[in-house]
Design a protein around this motif. Structure first.
Motif, PDB file in Angstrom:
ATOM      1  N   VAL A  69       0.799  -1.002   0.024  1.00  0.00           N
ATOM      2  CA  VAL A  69      -0.021   0.021  -0.061  1.00  0.00           C
ATOM      3  C   VAL A  69       0.991   1.173  -0.187  1.00  0.00           C
ATOM      4  CG1 VAL A  69      -1.849   1.321   1.210  1.00  0.00           C
ATOM      5  CG2 VAL A  69      -1.870  -1.199   1.339  1.00  0.00           C
ATOM      6  N   THR A  70       0.575   2.183  -0.846  1.00  0.00           N
ATOM      7  CA  THR A  70       1.311   3.647  -0.892  1.00  0.00           C
ATOM      8  C   THR A  70       0.014   4.597  -0.814  1.00  0.00           C
ATOM      9  OG1 THR A  70       3.121   2.602  -2.126  1.00  0.00           O
ATOM     10  CG2 THR A  70       2.786   5.150  -2.188  1.00  0.00           C
ATOM     11  N   PRO A  71       0.070   5.270   0.196  1.00  0.00           N
ATOM     12  CA  PRO A  71      -0.750   6.585   0.140  1.00  0.00           C
ATOM     13  C   PRO A  71      -0.347   7.599  -0.867  1.00  0.00           C
ATOM     14  CG  PRO A  71      -0.376   5.900   2.223  1.00  0.00           C
ATOM     15  CD  PRO A  71       0.559   5.092   1.666  1.00  0.00           C
ATOM     16  N   LEU A  72      -1.201   8.039  -1.570  1.00  0.00           N
ATOM     17  CA  LEU A  72      -0.871   8.988  -2.443  1.00  0.00           C
ATOM     18  C   LEU A  72      -1.107  10.466  -2.157  1.00  0.00           C
ATOM     19  CD1 LEU A  72      -1.961   7.192  -5.960  1.00  0.00           C
ATOM     20  CD2 LEU A  72       0.472   7.318  -5.044  1.00  0.00           C
ATOM     21  N   PRO A  73      -0.269  11.629  -2.709  1.00  0.00           N
ATOM     22  CA  PRO A  73      -0.787  13.040  -2.430  1.00  0.00           C
ATOM     23  C   PRO A  73      -1.869  13.397  -2.977  1.00  0.00           C
ATOM     24  CG  PRO A  73       0.890  12.732  -4.038  1.00  0.00           C
ATOM     25  CD  PRO A  73       0.538  11.380  -3.729  1.00  0.00           C
ATOM     26  N   PRO A  74      -2.433  14.548  -2.632  1.00  0.00           N
ATOM     27  CA  PRO A  74      -3.479  15.170  -3.518  1.00  0.00           C
ATOM     28  C   PRO A  74      -3.131  15.403  -4.838  1.00  0.00           C
ATOM     29  CG  PRO A  74      -2.611  16.603  -1.778  1.00  0.00           C
ATOM     30  CD  PRO A  74      -2.037  15.397  -1.305  1.00  0.00           C
ATOM     31  N   VAL A  75      -4.051  15.273  -5.677  1.00  0.00           N
ATOM     32  CA  VAL A  75      -3.695  15.731  -7.257  1.00  0.00           C
ATOM     33  C   VAL A  75      -4.689  16.822  -7.646  1.00  0.00           C
ATOM     34  CG1 VAL A  75      -2.797  13.313  -7.626  1.00  0.00           C
ATOM     35  CG2 VAL A  75      -5.267  13.924  -8.158  1.00  0.00           C
ATOM     36  N   LEU A  76      -4.363  17.164  -8.839  1.00  0.00           N
ATOM     37  CA  LEU A  76      -5.103  18.112  -9.630  1.00  0.00           C
ATOM     38  C   LEU A  76      -5.458  17.572 -10.874  1.00  0.00           C
ATOM     39  CD1 LEU A  76      -6.473  20.913 -10.100  1.00  0.00           C
ATOM     40  CD2 LEU A  76      -4.323  21.769 -11.147  1.00  0.00           C
TER      41      LEU A  76
END
Length: 355
Positions: free
Chosen positions: A270-277
């Motif tokens: 599992v890798t939590p991802l950053p917020p994206v646009l």
């Protein structure tokens, strides 16, 4: 590089009538956010009433054999809605089946140990069930066709013990600290078959095949007007089973760096991802650009075929665009490994909800 702490399950997501925010490993016994104190401001509305504002959705995305699509259950308390939409990835032919369900106690279950949700309409039988004690998640649908669509049957199964199975739970401000969303995501290997039965012509049966699936369960104290977008993708890259989901919308927390539900699953890790646009300057039917500020996500989504679903029942109004397409670009794991791909199967959603 972006990181987000993964915590142990808190046991309950509402303690002393306050939400417990965070990103949590694995799954809870119940995804339940009822009982928050004054989620809509200072007016002391009884929790019995505010609980009715919680809206739920269960989505199961699949890619198996020559088909890719999604199965969705929407729980709006006073009624339920189920939809199966899938595409032949070779011919791009689309198949859509819908069912509106009348009032009943619950359309989307709380339990994540053993539970089931179904549409029992004779012409639209759809069921998603799971039982961790027996190590099985099962998806079945039996859909009657008409002059436009063939009948469609499917039996799909997944095992929780499979090494590629991975899951993550998040509880987020929605968007203020008074309210919350509870989101459960899981990626898994899939096995099964889909059969199409045209009104005239030969039955088309896909032999038992292996594939990938992604399950998303979402509960939130809904605003009166909400909108958002998601991208859910699945594929095998360099022998690794890769799935991820990215979200953005009006329910987002103000502090998205700390609180978001974006996640990447790679061979059970599992890798939590950053917020994206997510941007699509020429409309949602043209290319989407998906990027972050941490250089972990750099993607282009190319739409292939769109399904538009509109619901107008009582005070509820929804417009849902479900878009089948392909992704190209790179995404990075927590270990710093860059995963690059072309033409990964993806399903995007663009929605507007008013109630």
């Amino acid at each position: 590089m972006y990181t987000r702490q993964i915590l142990e399950q808190p046991g309950s997501f509402v303690k002393n009538k306050r939400p417990v925010f965070g990103t949590f490993a694995g799954h809870p016994k119940r995804l339940d956010i009822r009982g928050v104190y004054k989620p809509y401001g200072t007016v002391p509305i009884p929790t019995l009433i505010t609980n009715l504002r919680i809206k739920s959705r269960l989505s199961f995305y699949f890619m198996i054999g020559e088909y890719a699509g999604s199965i969705s259950f929407v729980d709006a308390k006073v009624f339920g809605f189920a939809e199966v939409v899938f595409w032949n990835t070779a011919t791009k032919q689309k198949f859509v089946y819908r069912s509106v369900m009348g009032p009943r106690k619950r359309f989307v279950p709380h339990g994540l140990e053993t539970a089931s949700t179904s549409s029992y309409k004779k012409s639209r039988y759809i069921r998603i069930s799971w039982d961790r004690r027996h190590d099985k998640l099962s998806v079945i649908f039996n859909l009657h066709g008409d002059s436009v669509r063939p009948s469609a049957n499917a039996a799909l199964v997944a095992a929780f013990s499979d090494k590629s199975f991975a899951e993550l739970t998040t509880v987020l401000p929605a968007p203020t600290l008074r309210r919350c969303s509870g989101i459960y995501n899981a990626a898994m290997s899939l096995h099964g078959a889909i059969t199409l039965i045209p009104g005239h012509g030969a039955i088309r049966t896909m032999s038992d095949a292996d594939g990938l699936a992604f399950m998303n369960m979402h509960r939130t104290y809904m605003k009166f007007r909400s909108h958002g977008e998601t991208i859910t993708a699945m594929g095998t890259v360099a022998g690794k089973k890769v799935s991820f989901r990215i979200e953005s919308g009006s329910q987002n927390s103000v502090n998205r760096e700390l609180y978001n539900a974006n996640v990447l699953f790679c061979d059970g890790t599992v890798t939590p991802l950053p917020p994206v646009l997510m941007t699509h300057s020429y409309g949602i039917s043209n290319k989407w650009i998906i990027q972050d500020t941490e250089n972990m996500v750099d993607l282009t989504f190319t739409p292939v075929s769109e399904n538009l679903s509109k619901i107008s029942i009582f005070i509820l109004r929804t417009v849902y665009h479900t878009i089948f397409g392909t992704l190209e670009g790179t995404i990075m794991t927590a270990a710093g490994e860059k995963i690059s791909f072309r033409s990964m199967t993806a399903i995007a959603e663009n929605y507007l909800i008013r109630l």
